[in-house]
Motif scaffolding. Structure first.
Motif, PDB file in Angstrom:
ATOM      1  N   VAL A  98       0.853  -1.185   0.000  1.00 13.06           N
ATOM      2  CA  VAL A  98       0.000   0.000   0.000  1.00 13.06           C
ATOM      3  C   VAL A  98       0.889   1.236   0.000  1.00 13.06           C
ATOM      4  N   SER A  99       0.556   2.187  -0.894  1.00 15.07           N
ATOM      5  CA  SER A  99       1.337   3.417  -0.976  1.00 15.07           C
ATOM      6  C   SER A  99       0.506   4.512  -1.632  1.00 15.07           C
ATOM      7  N   SER A 139      -7.936   5.537   3.911  1.00 17.68           N
ATOM      8  CA  SER A 139      -7.377   4.484   4.752  1.00 17.68           C
ATOM      9  C   SER A 139      -7.592   3.195   3.979  1.00 17.68           C
ATOM     10  N   LEU A 140      -6.724   2.213   4.211  1.00 18.73           N
ATOM     11  CA  LEU A 140      -6.834   1.000   3.408  1.00 18.73           C
ATOM     12  C   LEU A 140      -6.304  -0.199   4.177  1.00 18.73           C
ATOM     13  N   LYS A 141      -7.186  -1.168   4.394  1.00 17.08           N
ATOM     14  CA  LYS A 141      -6.818  -2.437   5.013  1.00 17.08           C
ATOM     15  C   LYS A 141      -6.915  -3.497   3.923  1.00 17.08           C
ATOM     16  N   VAL A 142      -5.903  -4.347   3.840  1.00 14.79           N
ATOM     17  CA  VAL A 142      -5.853  -5.392   2.817  1.00 14.79           C
ATOM     18  C   VAL A 142      -5.814  -6.751   3.495  1.00 14.79           C
ATOM     19  N   ARG A 152     -10.518  -2.737   2.096  1.00 18.48           N
ATOM     20  CA  ARG A 152     -11.569  -2.078   2.876  1.00 18.48           C
ATOM     21  C   ARG A 152     -10.986  -0.803   3.459  1.00 18.48           C
ATOM     22  N   GLY A 153     -11.745   0.282   3.315  1.00 18.36           N
ATOM     23  CA  GLY A 153     -11.258   1.527   3.886  1.00 18.36           C
ATOM     24  C   GLY A 153     -12.218   2.674   3.710  1.00 18.36           C
ATOM     25  N   LYS A 154     -11.808   3.804   4.279  1.00 20.24           N
ATOM     26  CA  LYS A 154     -12.593   5.037   4.161  1.00 20.24           C
ATOM     27  C   LYS A 154     -12.262   5.689   2.826  1.00 20.24           C
ATOM     28  N   VAL A 155     -13.330   6.189   2.170  1.00 22.07           N
ATOM     29  CA  VAL A 155     -13.201   6.730   0.821  1.00 22.07           C
ATOM     30  C   VAL A 155     -13.873   8.086   0.750  1.00 22.07           C
ATOM     31  N   VAL A 156     -13.294   8.966  -0.042  1.00 22.02           N
ATOM     32  CA  VAL A 156     -13.892  10.257  -0.347  1.00 22.02           C
ATOM     33  C   VAL A 156     -14.654  10.104  -1.661  1.00 22.02           C
ATOM     34  N   SER A 157     -15.966  10.321  -1.613  1.00 19.05           N
ATOM     35  CA  SER A 157     -16.763  10.227  -2.839  1.00 19.05           C
ATOM     36  C   SER A 157     -16.631  11.538  -3.628  1.00 19.05           C
ATOM     37  N   GLY A 158     -17.227  11.576  -4.785  1.00 20.30           N
ATOM     38  CA  GLY A 158     -17.211  12.791  -5.605  1.00 20.30           C
ATOM     39  C   GLY A 158     -18.004  13.930  -4.993  1.00 20.30           C
TER      40      GLY A 158
END
Length: 191
Positions: A98-99, A139-142, A152-158
């Protein structure tokens, strides 16, 4: 004067206690921030993970970041080994890293990069996929389950400002023999 008063009023023991407290705090922060030094590589020419791979250097070309001015101190690629497992069913373990591109002002989206475990040069693995590119993960969990990669993670929508994720997104990717395909996605509003 009793021994205790002399001990606490002496400048040398107090400096020593302050130094020890600072050293303990620094050690704790390194442990917390590094999230297991064996699984993280940090820096443009950063340290190597336990597997001997400088993941920050490996992932940098795949990020396609804008190049900063020379000597930009904020430009530091950070890469984290998030999961390891056989995803291509060839008996070799692939590595998911992840990067994101560095920024002097705000965080950029996180991506999951899958590198081939069957590479002939282990220190220079072959990139198989860039996952999560259709979303702005903050944020990103793999996880790897049954040969599938799950993000799975928090995302910013449009509809949301860049600072404030408004969705929890789960995605699943499966290797089809030639590439990874997204086989499931679920988005749930936060709050």
């Amino acid at each position: 004067m009793n021994a205790r008063t002399e001990h606490t009023s002496s400048p040398r023991p107090r400096r020593f206690r302050v130094w020890m407290g600072t050293a303990a705090l620094a050690a704790s922060l390194v442990t917390i921030l590094d999230a297991g030094a064996a699984q993280a590589a940090t820096g443009r020419n950063g340290g190597q993970a336990a597997d001997g791979v400088d993941w920050a250097a490996v992932v940098e070309p795949a990020l396609h970041c804008l190049q900063p001015e020379p000597n930009a101190t904020w430009y530091v690629i950070r890469a984290r080994v998030a999961a390891v497992g056989d995803l291509t069913r060839d008996g070799k373990r692939e590595t998911v890293v992840v990067s994101s591109c560095p920024s002097p002002t705000s965080s950029n989206p996180l991506f999951a990069f899958v590198y081939d475990g069957a590479s002939k040069r282990p220190a220079a693995p072959h990139l198989l996929a860039r996952l999560g590119a259709n979303r702005s993960f903050k944020s990103l969990k793999v996880t790897i389950r049954d040969g599938r990669v799950q993000l799975r993670g928090k995302v910013v929508s449009g509809r949301a400002p860049n600072c404030c994720p408004d969705l929890i997104v789960s995605q699943t990717y499966t290797w089809n023999g030639a590439k990874f395909r997204r086989t499931a996605e679920k988005a749930t509003p936060i709050g």
